[in-house]
Each structure stands twice: as C-alpha cells, then as structure tokens.
Design a protein around this motif. Structure first.
Motif, PDB file in Angstrom:
ATOM      1  N   VAL A 140       1.036  -1.430  -0.017  1.00  5.01           N
ATOM      2  CA  VAL A 140      -0.215  -0.263  -0.346  1.00  5.01           C
ATOM      3  C   VAL A 140       0.959   1.855  -0.432  1.00  5.01           C
ATOM      4  CG1 VAL A 140      -1.909   1.634   0.863  1.00  5.01           C
ATOM      5  CG2 VAL A 140      -1.752  -1.364   1.563  1.00  5.01           C
ATOM      6  N   ALA A 141       2.082   1.010   0.920  1.00  5.38           N
ATOM      7  CA  ALA A 141       2.626   2.817   0.767  1.00  5.38           C
ATOM      8  C   ALA A 141       3.727   1.941  -0.721  1.00  5.38           C
ATOM      9  CB  ALA A 141       3.910   2.104   2.073  1.00  5.38           C
ATOM     10  N   GLU A 142       3.639   1.718  -0.571  1.00  2.18           N
ATOM     11  CA  GLU A 142       4.610   1.736  -2.449  1.00  2.18           C
ATOM     12  C   GLU A 142       3.988   1.693  -3.772  1.00  2.18           C
ATOM     13  OE1 GLU A 142       7.253   1.236  -3.481  1.00  2.18           O
ATOM     14  OE2 GLU A 142       6.814   0.686  -6.264  1.00  2.18           O
ATOM     15  N   ALA A 143       2.759   1.358  -2.762  1.00  2.00           N
ATOM     16  CA  ALA A 143       1.442   2.506  -4.128  1.00  2.00           C
ATOM     17  C   ALA A 143       1.399   3.568  -3.938  1.00  2.00           C
ATOM     18  CB  ALA A 143       0.583   1.720  -4.054  1.00  2.00           C
ATOM     19  N   ARG A 144       1.166   4.433  -2.731  1.00  2.00           N
ATOM     20  CA  ARG A 144       0.899   5.783  -2.815  1.00  2.00           C
ATOM     21  C   ARG A 144       2.016   5.959  -2.958  1.00  2.00           C
ATOM     22  NH1 ARG A 144      -3.205   7.247  -2.365  1.00  2.00           N
ATOM     23  NH2 ARG A 144      -5.239   5.540  -1.480  1.00  2.00           N
ATOM     24  N   ARG A 145       3.456   5.884  -2.549  1.00  5.35           N
ATOM     25  CA  ARG A 145       4.320   6.325  -2.943  1.00  5.35           C
ATOM     26  C   ARG A 145       4.567   6.580  -4.746  1.00  5.35           C
ATOM     27  NH1 ARG A 145       9.142   5.501  -5.799  1.00  5.35           N
ATOM     28  NH2 ARG A 145       8.512   3.550  -6.095  1.00  5.35           N
ATOM     29  N   ARG A 146       3.861   5.597  -5.272  1.00  3.13           N
ATOM     30  CA  ARG A 146       4.176   5.854  -7.096  1.00  3.13           C
ATOM     31  C   ARG A 146       3.287   6.538  -7.339  1.00  3.13           C
ATOM     32  NH1 ARG A 146       3.777  -0.568  -9.141  1.00  3.13           N
ATOM     33  NH2 ARG A 146       5.699  -1.260  -7.691  1.00  3.13           N
ATOM     34  N   ILE A 147       1.593   6.645  -6.784  1.00  3.55           N
ATOM     35  CA  ILE A 147       0.911   7.933  -7.306  1.00  3.55           C
ATOM     36  C   ILE A 147       1.739   9.075  -7.017  1.00  3.55           C
ATOM     37  CG2 ILE A 147      -1.477   9.057  -6.442  1.00  3.55           C
ATOM     38  CD1 ILE A 147      -2.506   5.967  -5.832  1.00  3.55           C
ATOM     39  N   ALA A 148       2.660   9.686  -5.811  1.00  2.00           N
ATOM     40  CA  ALA A 148       2.361  10.702  -5.637  1.00  2.00           C
ATOM     41  C   ALA A 148       3.560  10.921  -6.574  1.00  2.00           C
ATOM     42  CB  ALA A 148       3.171  10.692  -3.833  1.00  2.00           C
ATOM     43  N   GLU A 149       4.432  10.198  -6.348  1.00  2.00           N
ATOM     44  CA  GLU A 149       5.819  10.909  -7.649  1.00  2.00           C
ATOM     45  C   GLU A 149       5.354  10.733  -8.263  1.00  2.00           C
ATOM     46  OE1 GLU A 149       9.057   7.755  -7.502  1.00  2.00           O
ATOM     47  OE2 GLU A 149       8.909   7.920  -5.290  1.00  2.00           O
ATOM     48  N   ASN A 150       4.424  10.221  -8.938  1.00  2.00           N
ATOM     49  CA  ASN A 150       3.633  10.586 -10.783  1.00  2.00           C
ATOM     50  C   ASN A 150       2.446  10.665 -10.887  1.00  2.00           C
ATOM     51  OD1 ASN A 150       4.204  10.229 -13.286  1.00  2.00           O
ATOM     52  ND2 ASN A 150       5.599   8.541 -12.628  1.00  2.00           N
ATOM     53  N   PRO A 151       2.191  11.865  -9.483  1.00  2.00           N
ATOM     54  CA  PRO A 151       0.676  11.839 -10.376  1.00  2.00           C
ATOM     55  C   PRO A 151      -0.184  12.319 -11.529  1.00  2.00           C
ATOM     56  CG  PRO A 151       1.853  13.698  -9.968  1.00  2.00           C
ATOM     57  CD  PRO A 151       2.693  12.701  -9.889  1.00  2.00           C
ATOM     58  N   GLY A 152       0.593  12.294 -12.376  1.00  2.00           N
ATOM     59  CA  GLY A 152      -0.328  12.533 -13.815  1.00  2.00           C
ATOM     60  C   GLY A 152      -0.500  10.893 -14.341  1.00  2.00           C
ATOM     61  N   ARG A 153       0.284   9.826 -14.032  1.00  2.00           N
ATOM     62  CA  ARG A 153       0.435   8.679 -14.232  1.00  2.00           C
ATOM     63  C   ARG A 153      -1.323   7.763 -14.032  1.00  2.00           C
ATOM     64  NH1 ARG A 153       5.240   4.935 -15.661  1.00  2.00           N
ATOM     65  NH2 ARG A 153       4.151   3.213 -15.537  1.00  2.00           N
ATOM     66  N   TYR A 154      -0.782   7.796 -12.673  1.00  2.00           N
ATOM     67  CA  TYR A 154      -2.020   7.391 -11.757  1.00  2.00           C
ATOM     68  C   TYR A 154      -3.353   8.188 -12.043  1.00  2.00           C
ATOM     69  CZ  TYR A 154       1.896   4.143 -11.162  1.00  2.00           C
ATOM     70  OH  TYR A 154       2.692   3.241 -11.849  1.00  2.00           O
ATOM     71  N   VAL A 155      -4.710   7.333 -11.942  1.00  2.00           N
ATOM     72  CA  VAL A 155      -5.531   7.779 -11.086  1.00  2.00           C
ATOM     73  C   VAL A 155      -5.698   7.520  -9.082  1.00  2.00           C
ATOM     74  CG1 VAL A 155      -7.410   7.163 -12.756  1.00  2.00           C
ATOM     75  CG2 VAL A 155      -7.059   5.501 -11.176  1.00  2.00           C
ATOM     76  N   ASP A 156      -6.060   8.742  -8.607  1.00  2.00           N
ATOM     77  CA  ASP A 156      -5.581   8.661  -7.573  1.00  2.00           C
ATOM     78  C   ASP A 156      -6.133   8.024  -6.429  1.00  2.00           C
ATOM     79  OD1 ASP A 156      -4.432   9.200  -5.087  1.00  2.00           O
ATOM     80  OD2 ASP A 156      -5.631  11.644  -4.712  1.00  2.00           O
TER      81      ASP A 156
END
Lengths: 254, 544
Positions: A152-168
């Motif tokens: 979950v932390a890893e997933a949150r980190r990816r979203i935070a680092e790449n907000p354009g790439r992921y739906v939040d």
C-alpha cells in the motif's frame, strides 16, 4: 505475514506470463485460453479496450465468501490468502452469489463439482515462504508480491511521484473493507469493470448485524410464547372452574 | 353439523353454469395424466442431473449461480409451508381451538413441504451427499448455516407434530401420551425455528447489495420475508382447505376461513405500507414508477398479489362467499410466488450480465416436486386421520362433483392471465441482462498505456545441458528472441503451451530432448523455416 499482491496496470503489457504460470503450477488445462476467468483459469488477462486487466480473486481482508459458507469450506488464512477446502464443500454456491467481485467459479459439467478460484498459491508457495507463480513470472514487475502494508505504501508512493500517470486511488485499499490484492491504474477503475460502489465496510457485517441479534430475539420470543400459553391456559382453567367456560371462550375469540 | 347440504346447492345451478372444471377433469382423470406427465419429464431431468451434472440440466452459470430451484423450490416451498407454524401457534399457544380442524392438514402440508424442500436441495447442491456437513462443520457467521440448522430441526419438529396421526392410525397409545405431554414446548420450538429461518431466507440476500435490484434490496428483507410468509402460509392453508375439504367430501367452516382472511388483511397491509416506507427512505420509490421489466414485476407482486387480495379480503361481501375467499387466497399465493421469484431471479438478472431463463429440466423437476406433494397429501388423507381424530368416524363422503365449483370461468381466465403476464415479464426481465459495462471509448485508455511501454525484466541466458554426441552447447537468450519476434511478442507465445514459466529450459511436460526438438516440438514450433529459420544448420544454435 499479511501477504498481498499489487498489480500496477500501467506496467502490465498483457504478456500473459502470470496466466500461464498459474496454469502451470496448478496443473490446469490450457484449452480455454487466458482471457476470461473460469473454473480452469484462475487468473486472466481481460482486454478492456486496449488495456490489459489482470483478474484474480481479491483475497478480501474480511471475505464475503468465507462468512457465507455454511460449512467453513472457505477460509481466510492468517497469512492472507483465502483458501478453499474441497472436502467440506456441499456445493450450495452461496459463495458465488455473495462475492461482490464474482470470483468463485464452478465446475458445472463435473459430477463431483467444486468451487474454483485463485488461492494465491498458498499450499504450493506462500505457506513455505515463496511467492505465487504469477508474481514470480511477471517480466515487467507489473504484479508484485509482498507485505500488504508495504505494498500500500509503495502504491501511494508511485501515485505521489507520478500523479499524472495514475488515478488517485489504490483499488482494494478500502474497497469491500480492504483486499489483499491491490491495483493501480491510469484509467478510472469503474471503466475497467471494477465494482465501484462498494462501501468501505466489509460485506460480512451486513448479515452479521442481523444474525448477531437472533439469540436475543429467540430468548424474548420463547418467553413471550410460553407466557401467552400460560395465560390462555390459566384463563381456561379458571373459566372451567367457574363453570362458565363456554361463555368465556366465545368472549375470548371475538 | 358437518355434512349439512346447504353449501352443495346442487339444485341451484344456473343455465350459464360456471364451468365445473374440477369435476370434469376428475372424470377425465386429467389430473392423473398431468401428474404422470410431470413425473416422466421430471424423472428424465433427474437422470440428466445426476449423470451429466448441473451444467447439463440447468441454465445456471458462473454469473447466475442460483436459479429456479432456489427461487421456487426452496424460497417458495418454505414460505408456503409457513401455514404449519402459524396454525399450530393459533391452536396450541393462543388456544383458539375452533381452528383445530385445520391444524392437522396445515401440519401435514408443512411437513410434506419441508421434505420436498430437502429433496429439491438434493438436486440443487453440487455435492448433495455432503448435505449433512453443516451438522458437524460449523460456521455461525453464515446465514445459510443458520437456515440449514433451522430447517433440519423444524422438519424434525414437524415430524413429531405429524406423528400423532400415525400413532392414532396404528393405535399406539403410549407414544401418543408422551407426545401430548411435550406438545406445547414442541409447538413453541416450531414457531421459534420458523420465525428464524423464514426471515433468514431473506437475510441470505442482505449480503448482495450490489447485485439485487433496488426495488427489492433492503436490510429489512428478513422482516419482509417473514411477513409475506405468514400471509402466504395462511392463504395457502385457505386454498388447500377449500380444495381438500371439497375433494374429500368435508364441509368447510367458512367462519375459520374468514378469521384467517382478517389476519391476512392485516399482515398484507403492514407489509405493503412498510415496503413503501422503506423504498421511500432508501430513495428508491422512483424505481417503482420507471417503466422497466423489474417495475412491472414489482407491480404484479405488490398490486395484484398483495394490495388487491387485501382489499378483497377486507370486503364483507367477499368474505361471505367461499369463492371470494378462495379467489383472494389464490391471489395472495400467486403474489407471494412472484415476490420470491423477483428476489431470486428478476432482481438478480440485470447485475449478472447474463440471460437466465430456467431450462425445461429445471421446470420439470420443480413440477415433479409439486406433483409429488399433491400425491403424498392425497395418500396421507386417504390413510391417516388428517381430517378427523381416530376416535371419530369419518363422515360419508359427499359426491364432490355435486358441490358448487370453486373455480369460475372468469377466475380461471384471470389466473391464467396473471400467470401468462408473469411468465412473459419474467422472461423479458431475464433476457434483459445487461452485458458488463464496456469502457467508454478504448482510445483514451490505449493512449495512456501504449506511451508507456516498459522493458521487461528477462531471465538470464540459459545454456541447455549437452548430450554425448552434441555438436556443442545451445544457449538461449530471451533478449534476442523477444526483440526478433517484436511487438507481438508476449510471454504466451512460447510459454502458453511449450515452455515452463517456472523453470529455465524446461518444457511444460517431459524433458527437452534432441528428439523432441528436432521432431518439430518446442524450439521447432517456430524454428520451422517459416516463422523463424529452420534447424538445418547446426552452427546457428550449437556453439562449436
């Protein structure tokens, strides 16, 4: 250990390695392909438009299937996977009805049919410290095995680092009360066939709220029924003693 | 008082006599033909079910795992048998002893009903030989577990409540006196068990908020299931009293039916009002007025099957007529059947994404069970003191045909119309199942993903072990192969059938031998001169 799987749909190329690795480790027939879940395909790559979406049992933290099974054939292991004990099953298929994700499949053409779904390779790998065949086989690192909290932390980190790439949203973090299979996506999840209206509460709570009240209901009702019987009986006895039974009964009936 | 001829009215037949269908059919033996036909078809379906499995016998699927056998045989069967506990409670707990004459038929109906439900489960369960598992394998969190226990216990209670008939017939007085001593606790246990599982059948569906249509889904399902079962159980007892008292030449006491009718009015009214309030508070009242197959079925269930019979039962004129009572009671039962099928089928179809129309074999088995129920009831009435205690002498049977027919032509037309419309709508609703939502335009999603192609993490190169007469070792490099096969390279190209995904250099099955590879298997799947170069030059693969 609280085992979980994180599937990042933006990394998935749809190569189907997970599907065929699953079939290989579980000895499943290969004839019915890799596109749709079935009793012989426990993970599948569904193509929604051009997006490959890997499907598998969500391994809910509080699974509906486990709570509804009248004989405890489905269990949530302490390590995370939801597993099925074929020898207990009587084939009522309530698990299939109850699962909000429609994951359990049935061997409709078998004479001794069973429920079939992904068991996160619990017996074959996870219970002795290995990872499931699907995550081990993924060449793109799109689907990964690990501790749920860490994933979950890893997933949150990816979203935070790449907000354009992921739906939040980390799908499964809270859906249906939280699941052990988590998803990241660039496309809104409801467009990919993920049930979107699951409230945050685990499904078993819906029925448990009713079931847990039953002992009280039974107790009160039992006392009330005995009481009514005692009163009506007593009234008859009194009436009989007074020799006015008939009149009294007609009165009581109207 | 029984046997007085005032209701027979043989001489009052009008010229436009209502069609005496029951008598005519009886004369023709048509019911026997129907029963035998149902038996034959049902037997055939039974053979298919147990020799070829559920898939061959039913139209059930992974998307629609519960069908007619659960909706009708289980939910309707249990509900219509509710008369047993309601009447038992009325007579033995509330001690309204005038209802005594219907207590035994009601208990008999319930007992047969539950036995048939268990038989139906033996069809529907995938592993029917494990039906006893809930006895020893417990899961108290499961509604089904609770239902299973209640049904088992209540069937035992019914067997005991029914057993005096057998003991009387056999003249065994000692067990009779034991039973008499334990009868009230037994009846109370029966009422409690019934209350529990009649409502819990509704609770079964409380865990599918995303699947059951908003017209029916509510956490109050157990309350509604219980209330509707009480109404339908009483109505069923009325219907069956009318029919069986007539068929077996006993005069029915209209006063009893009127009493039950009043209770049904109250229960149906409470049910209707409560449902309306629940729909309103859940914000789903609008669904009732939207024109969909679901709303049509809902109107059938509520307007024709609950409001109309309640209004009819409330009218003194209707209650005064045996026909009126019979008609309204049949309506109540039909409405109840529709209501249960709505929860089990109509309300579940739209979310399932598939069409579900029961197979003819599902119908045939259900019909067979109904036929078995009728036959068993008739046999029990014939052999056991159902309508009288063993001490009494049964009254000489009146010629049933002389009685005024219950079914008039308009009534028949109405019932068949009701059934036809119901069947049509059920069909319409079930084929309407919407396919799973397609993504809104694939273009957008595709753009995001294809702009993002990642390099795969490929396994290191692998050198196959060499045999004694090998010209040299063969080393396999994933990078080369993936690059050469190009965009279309997915793992499945080689790993779906030929090569293992779990062990390097190992085939799915067997070993990677020279013979296999050079005979057209494994590497030669592609290295055949068309997809990739042929294996005629050793040096292309074997290092020398």
């Amino acid at each position: 250990m609280n085992a979980a799987i994180l599937t990042d749909l933006t990394r998935c190329q749809g190569c189907e390695a997970c599907v065929w690795a699953c079939k290989e480790i579980n000895g499943l027939p290969r004839e019915d392909g890799a596109k749709r879940l079935s009793a012989t395909t426990w993970t599948a790559i569904e193509r929604i438009g051009d997006v490959p979406v890997r499907r598998q049992c969500m391994h809910c933290l509080e699974p509906a299937c486990v709570s509804v099974c009248p004989v405890g054939a489905l269990q949530k292991t302490s390590q995370g996977p939801v597993v099925y004990d074929e020898s207990r099953c009587m084939g009522c298929r309530y698990c299939m009805l109850a699962c909000p994700f429609g994951m359990p499949k049935y061997e409709w053409s078998e004479l001794v049919p069973g429920v079939r779904k992904c068991g996160m390779c619990f017996d074959r790998a996870v219970s002795h410290g290995e990872q499931p065949a699907c995550t081990a086989a993924c060449p793109y690192g799109a689907t990964q095995f690990g501790e749920r909290d860490a994933l979950v932390a890893e997933a949150r980190r990816r979203i935070a680092e790449n907000p354009g790439r992921y739906v939040d949203k980390v799908y499964g973090e809270r859906d249906a009360g939280g699941t052990s299979v988590l998803y990241l996506s660039s496309v809104p999840f409801e467009q990919l066939g993920f049930p979107s209206a699951l409230n945050g509460d685990p499904y078993p709570r819906l029925t448990w709220e009713i079931l847990s009240k039953l002992p009280n209901v039974v107790g009160v009702a039992a006392v009330a029924l005995f009481g009514i019987h005692w009163i009506t009986r007593r009234r008859e006895d009194v009436a009989r003693a007074e020799g006015t039974r008939d009149e009294n009964r007609t009165g009581a009936q109207s | 008082m029984n046997g007085t001829p005032e209701l027979v009215l043989g001489g009052r037949r009008r010229l436009s006599a209502p069609l005496d269908l029951a008598a005519r059919l009886r004369a023709l033996g048509l019911w026997k033909v129907v029963l035998l036909g149902a038996g034959a078809l049902g037997l055939w379906a039974t053979i298919v079910r147990y020799t070829q499995g559920l898939g061959a016998a039913t139209h059930l699927s992974d998307s629609f795992p519960w069908g007619l056998w659960i909706g009708f045989d289980l939910l309707v069967g249990v509900g219509l048998a509710a008369g047993g506990f309601v009447v038992a409670a009325t007579v033995h707990i509330f001690r309204l002893e005038k209802y005594e004459p219907i207590a035994r038929p009601a208990v008999l109906t319930a007992f047969l009903g539950y036995l048939l439900v268990i038989v139906a489960l033996l069809y529907d369960l995938g592993r029917p030989w494990n039906i006893w598992h809930p006895l020893v394998m417990w899961n108290p969190h499961s509604v089904m577990f609770e239902v299973a226990w209640c049904v088992m216990l209540y069937t035992s209670v019914l067997a005991l409540e029914f057993s005096p008939l057998v003991f009387e017939k056999l003249g065994w007085h000692r067990p009779l006196s034991w039973l008499r001593a334990a009868f009230v606790p037994l009846v109370i246990a029966g009422v409690l068990l019934s209350t529990l599982h009649q409502s819990s059948l509704g609770t079964l569906y409380v865990i599918v908020p995303g699947k059951l249509h908003g017209l029916w889904y509510t956490p109050l399902l157990p309350v509604f299931f219980f209330l509707s079962a009480v109404a339908a159980g009483l109505a069923m007892t009325m219907v069956e009293s009318c029919l069986s008292f007539r068929a077996f030449g006993k005069r029915i006491e209209t006063e009893l039916l009127q009493g039950m009718a009043r209770v049904v009015v109250v229960v149906l009214s409470v049910l209707t009002v409560w449902k309306a309030i629940d729909l309103l508070t859940r914000g789903n009242l609008g669904l009732v007025f939207r024109i969909t197959p679901e709303s049509a079925m809902f109107w059938g269930e509520m307007a024709l099957g609950a409001v109309l019979p309640a209004v009819l039962f409330a009218m003194p004129r209707v209650r005064a007529s045996e026909r009126g009572l019979f008609f309204a009671a049949v309506l109540t039962v039909l409405g109840f059947i529709l209501g249960r099928l709505n929860v089990a089928i109509t309300g579940m179809v739209a979310s399932s994404g598939v069409h579900y129309v029961p197979s003819w074999m599902e119908f045939a088995v259900s019909l067979l069970l109904v036929a078995l129920g009728f036959a068993a009831f008739a046999a029990a009435v014939r052999w056991l003191p159902v309508f009288h205690s063993a001490g009494e002498h049964p009254e000489p049977a009146q010629a049933p045909a002389a009685a005024r027919p219950l079914l008039t032509r308009p009534m028949l037309v109405f019932f068949w119309g009701f059934l036809a419309i119901g069947a049509g709508l059920l069909w319409a609703a079930s084929v309407r199942g919407t396919p799973p939502t397609e993504p809104a335009g694939s273009g957008g999603a595709a753009a995001i993903v294809s702009g993002d192609r990642r390099e795969p993490r490929l396994p290191p190169e692998f050198t196959f072990p060499t045999g004694a007469d090998s010209p040299g070792p063969v080393t396999f490099r994933h990078e080369v192969h993936v690059a050469l096969v190009g965009e279309s390279a997915i793992c499945a190209t080689c790993h779906a059938t030929a090569w293992s995904l779990r062990a390097s250099g190992a085939p799915q099955d067997g070993a990677a031998t020279y013979d296999r590879i050079h005979a057209g298997d494994l590497c030669a799947n592609c290295h055949n001169g068309s997809a990739a170069f042929a294996m005629d030059d050793c040096a292309l693969c074997h290092a020398q």
